[in-house]
Design an enzyme around this catalytic site. Structure first.
Site, PDB file in Angstrom:
ATOM      1  N   ARG A  43       9.898  14.575  79.201  1.00  0.00           N
ATOM      2  CA  ARG A  43       9.900  13.190  79.689  1.00  0.00           C
ATOM      3  C   ARG A  43       8.799  12.912  80.714  1.00  0.00           C
ATOM      4  NH1 ARG A  43      16.274  11.281  80.050  1.00  0.00           N
ATOM      5  NH2 ARG A  43      16.802  11.856  77.915  1.00  0.00           N
ATOM      6  N   ASP A 145      22.689  -1.057  86.916  1.00  0.00           N
ATOM      7  CA  ASP A 145      22.240   0.299  86.655  1.00  0.00           C
ATOM      8  C   ASP A 145      21.168   0.645  87.679  1.00  0.00           C
ATOM      9  OD1 ASP A 145      22.714   2.236  84.042  1.00  0.00           O
ATOM     10  OD2 ASP A 145      20.827   2.659  85.061  1.00  0.00           O
TER      11      ASP A 145
END
Length: 278
Positions: A43, A145
């Site tokens: 990532r 979030d």
């Protein structure tokens, strides 16, 4: 050359990985397991290429410098796992329909908080249920979030068809638009419903903003990444946001045993805040 390092000159070393573990714990309260090292490499490798770096040590110095706040947020977004789909863990939605909404008293807006909403699947699932069951009665969904990346996806309300495989057929017809042409294989949550969901970035590991009180708070499949102390702190912050007589929903693989004694278990992964609760 190391494949897991994305072709970089130097792979991610143990020292750098331990720094990232501390980084994610500090900013998100998430424990990054050693087994996730390959995921971290995959990532972050592209971010090193974006900045013209050939090793992780230089990238970590960039994160630690406080000179690139946008990059710090990008790293948090990339390291936060966000797996979700519409009407995930159906038992919670059944409980909402049959136990909570069926016994609702008319009056103030019925408020639900999707406290780790990821890409919005959970929040829009709740909105469909509330609109269907409450009709003209007022309701509100707050969805939050830590990751700005998934919040952008949530606001777009555009998903692969596979993500909606558990949406009732009637809800798909009433609330969603099937993609055609270049959007074939996708669906869009219709604007009338999508505009009723409020999305906000909120870090549950920091002092919470003033959000008011909710009849139901969903905090599902998040605390599995927290250690015991972090779980207790998150619940301490969340409790005032649950109205007396309201409910907290957690993931079915999670438990509040030894974490919080102010909520009462009523069925697996569903907890009640007593009427006399704070």
């Amino acid at each position: 050359m190391n494949e897991s390092a994305g072709g970089l000159a130097q792979p991610l070393g143990e020292r750098e990985f331990r720094w990232l573990q501390g980084f994610l714990m500090h900013h998100a309260g998430i424990h990054l397991a050693s087994s996730r090292k390959a995921m971290v490499c995959g990532r972050l490798a592209r971010r090193l290429r974006v900045h013209g770096l050939d090793n992780y040590a230089d990238y970590l110095r960039l994160l630690a410098s406080d000179g690139e706040p946008a990059e710090l947020q990008t790293a948090i977004d990339l390291l936060t796992t966000n797996e979700t789909y519409f009407f995930r863990e159906q038992a919670h939605f059944d409980f909402m329909r049959d136990q909570v909404l069926a016994r609702r008293r008319n009056g103030a807006p019925f408020r639900v908080w999707s406290a780790a909403c990821s890409a919005g699947d959970e929040a829009y699932s709740l909105a469909m249920l509330l609109d269907d069951r409450l009709g003209a009665e007022p309701w509100q969904v707050l969805a939050s979030d830590l990751s700005t990346r998934v919040l952008e996806q949530a606001r777009a309300a555009h998903y692969p068809l596979q993500r909606g495989r558990h949406v009732p057929a009637d809800y798909l017809r009433r609330y969603c638009l099937k993609g055609i042409g270049r959007n074939e294989g996708t669906f869009q949550v219709g604007r009338p419903l999508a505009e009723r969901v409020e999305f906000r970035q909120i870090n549950l590991n920091r002092t919470l903003p003033a959000v008011g009180r909710f009849e139901v708070v969903f905090l599902r499949n998040v605390m599995i990444y927290f250690d015991l102390d972090t779980k207790r702190e998150v619940l301490r912050r969340l409790l005032p946001a649950i109205a007396p007589g309201g409910y907290l929903m957690i993931g079915h693989s999670e438990s509040l045993q030894g974490v919080c004694d102010e909520l009462v278990a009523v069925q697996p992964a569903v907890y009640l805040k007593p009427e006399n609760g704070r």
